[in-house]
Structures are given as C-alpha cells and as structure tokens.
Design an enzyme around this catalytic site. Structure first.
Site, PDB file in Angstrom:
ATOM      1  CG  ASP A  11      -4.793 -13.197  -1.502  1.00  0.00           C
ATOM      2  OD1 ASP A  11      -5.397 -12.536  -1.526  1.00  0.00           O
ATOM      3  OD2 ASP A  11      -3.693 -13.405  -2.028  1.00  0.00           O
ATOM      4  CG  ASP A 109      -8.572 -10.115  -2.392  1.00  0.00           C
ATOM      5  OD1 ASP A 109      -8.062  -8.695  -2.105  1.00  0.00           O
ATOM      6  OD2 ASP A 109      -9.114 -10.633  -3.025  1.00  0.00           O
ATOM      7  CD  GLU A 110      -3.443  -8.509  -2.644  1.00  0.00           C
ATOM      8  OE1 GLU A 110      -3.076  -9.379  -2.012  1.00  0.00           O
ATOM      9  OE2 GLU A 110      -3.819  -7.801  -3.394  1.00  0.00           O
TER      10      GLU A 110
END
Length: 359
Positions: A11, A109-110
C-alpha cells in the site's frame, strides 16, 4: 509460513500527496492536500488524499475541503493530476513484476502479490519485502507499507498497522494471536451499523467473534455471520488473481445513523462520485452507465441507473447524474442507511465527453 501462501499487501503511503512532494521539492515536509479547490474555505468537494504533515492538523481523506481549510489554512492545496499518478502507478507495478508475476492490483496505489515461490519462509519474505520497498524508493522516490501474511485478509490488515513506511510480518503460527485483540471494525464487511449491533451482543474484538457460536452469528447476521466467523479464525483462501477485467466501479457509504438529511446525502454523493471518477480515470476507461444504490433503514435496497449517450469519466458529470437519480427516486419520508455510486459499461476507447444524457 512454509505450509501456506506468502502474500504481500503493498500500500503506497499517502500516494497522491507523496507524488506531489516528490515532483515538487518545495512541498516536502509541508502539509499537502490533494482534492477540490478550497476557495478560501468556501469550496465544495472533499479531500482526495493528504500528506502525513497535513494529517497532524486533523485533515484526512473524504473530509469536506472547506473543513480542511479551517483546520489547515496554510496547507498546499492541489487539484488531482490523475495522469501523473497513473504513470507512477504503472512504474510501481512494473517493480512488483520484477519479483513475481502474481500481482493483483486493487486500486491505483495498492496490490496483492503472491511470493510463495520466491519466499516460502518468513525470513525470506522479510528480506524480499525489504528489497521491494528499497527498489520502489530508489526508482520512484516513494514509500510503501508492506504487510506479509499467509492470506490476503491478514496481509491487508498488517500493511495498515504501522504506517507510514511499514513492514509487518504475520507468521502462520501467530495468525490468531495477531487477529484476536484487533477491533471488530477491522473485519471486512463490518460497517458502523454492523459494528453497533455486534457491540450490543458484547462483541468488540476479533477474538470475541472467533470464540462465538457460529450458529448464533448466522442467526443474527445471515451469511455475513459465517463470513465474519471465518475471517476471525484467519480463514481466507482466496488466491491472488492476476488478470481480472473490471466490469464496473463503485463506492458506497454506510451512515453511522440512518438519515434523511438531503444536504448530507448530496455531499456524500459528491464524495463517492469523485472516488469513482478517480478509479475510472486510473483504469483508462470511460463508462456508459451511472448507477445509484440506496438502502433504507429497513434494509430494503434498490438501484437506479442512467444510460449515457457517450462515455463519461469526470466526477462532476457522474455527480450530476447521481444527484438527479437520487432526487427522482428517493422517498424523503424514509431514512437511508447506505448510499452508493457506481459506473458500468466500461470501455477503453476514449469517447467525446457527455453533454446530454437520458435514462
């Protein structure tokens, strides 16, 4: 961890704001707020992301931008630049694939990574995660938090516990010990109303769920009760899915208290529309349909949708259509428990921006 999967949940820390600080050295160490224009405290919209410096002032994602301005008037306010964030995301995913092809992106973003083959033991997993974090920093000057566990559920929790720049390992033999003291809000599927109901039953920690009679949970919550008991026991056998084509994108919110506050509903719709638009732009798609979901206090749930003549990607248009659907189909005499916004009919071919729409 040799008898189970070795899963990473990676993350990126304050991703949008961190990209801005990377690309603008003068922003480093200062509170950066990415989102709507605050207009000196009169702006509408919400915070999409903020730096950890901004969080010290009480700013957080989804906060109304006018409230963020009151908390942090001297912050640096920036409109999102999705093209740049998407470029950074692609570069980071390329780094993931340098260590494993088993990568399942969850958002811009993860991602989950299955590194069982590359790191079958806990010590190997720790070393691999350190190398991954170092590589992301060296190549992109961005920091990532990594959770390591035998399954997706525990890995995702682990990555969030010591942010930013976290590295948390949950060994298979320690899984129950790791989960037991955590609050029930950490369980997937537990929103404010479910949490309140569990509290009334005297259940506040994951360990207490684990020790509960599963049949009692099923009587109280139906299939959700089985789901909660399985997670509380560390049971999550979902594999990392490498290729999945999204058919829709949606966001929803369960209110702490049922409401018929029209202003709150509109503000929530706007925030959800902005989140949907961010994910839609990151996917490189346009959408042909906007969907609104409503769940009333008696759990009656329905969806309404508008099919568009042309593709849409921007938050303002999604919000305008969602608000129109709400106004047309909501019975103001009834309180709403949950509201959601989604888009479907995704297609990669760019389309002319929507001007008019029809149901």
């Amino acid at each position: 961890m040799s008898t189970a999967r070795t899963i990473f949940h990676v993350d990126m820390d304050a991703f949008y704001a961190s990209v801005e600080q990377r690309d603008h050295p003068e922003y480093r160490g200062r509170p950066v707020i990415v989102g709507a224009d605050p207009q000196n405290g009169q702006g509408r919209g919400v915070v999409a992301a903020c730096s950890y410096e901004a969080r010290r002032f009480g700013v957080h994602s989804a906060l109304p931008i006018s409230h963020a301005w009151r908390l942090c008037p001297n912050g640096i306010y920036i409109r999102p630049d999705m093209a740049r964030y998407k470029e950074a995301s692609r570069a980071i995913r390329a780094i993931f694939r340098e260590i494993t092809e088993l990568v399942e992106p969850l958002s811009i973003d993860e991602a989950f990574l299955d590194v069982t083959k590359q790191a079958p033991t806990a010590n190997q997993a720790l070393e691999l995660a350190r190398r991954l974090k170092a590589s992301i920093w060296e190549k992109q000057q961005l920091k990532a938090s990594v959770g390591i566990a035998p399954n997706k559920f525990a890995a995702k929790i682990a990555s969030d516990l010591q942010k930013p720049d976290a590295l948390v390992l949950v060994r298979e033999e320690d899984l129950i010990h790791f989960l037991d003291p955590l609050p029930i809000s950490r369980l997937w599927g537990v929103g404010p109303r479910t949490e309140e109901k569990l509290h009334r039953l005297g259940l506040r920690t994951i360990g207490q769920i684990r020790e509960s009679d599963p049949e009692r949970l099923v009587r109280q919550f139906g299939r959700l009760g089985t789901h909660l008991w399985q997670l509380a026991n560390g049971l999550d056998d979902r594999p990392v899915v490498v290729s999945r084509t999204a058919k829709s994108i949606s966001q929803e919110r369960t209110f702490a208290r049922d409401t018929r506050d029209a202003k709150l509903l509109r503000e929530t719709l706007r925030h959800l529309s902005e989140k949907v638009a961010d994910h839609l732009k990151a996917s490189g798609n346009t959408a042909g349909t906007v969907v609104v979901k409503l769940r009333y206090s008696d759990f009656t749930t329905f969806t309404r949708q508008a099919t568009l003549r042309d593709g849409v990607t921007d938050a303002e248009t999604i919000y305008a259509i969602a608000r129109r659907l709400l106004r047309k189909h909501w019975n103001p005499a009834l309180e709403i428990r949950l509201i959601g916004v989604g888009v479907s009919g995704l297609r990669s071919t760019p389309s002319r921006q929507l001007k008019l729409f029809s149901d």
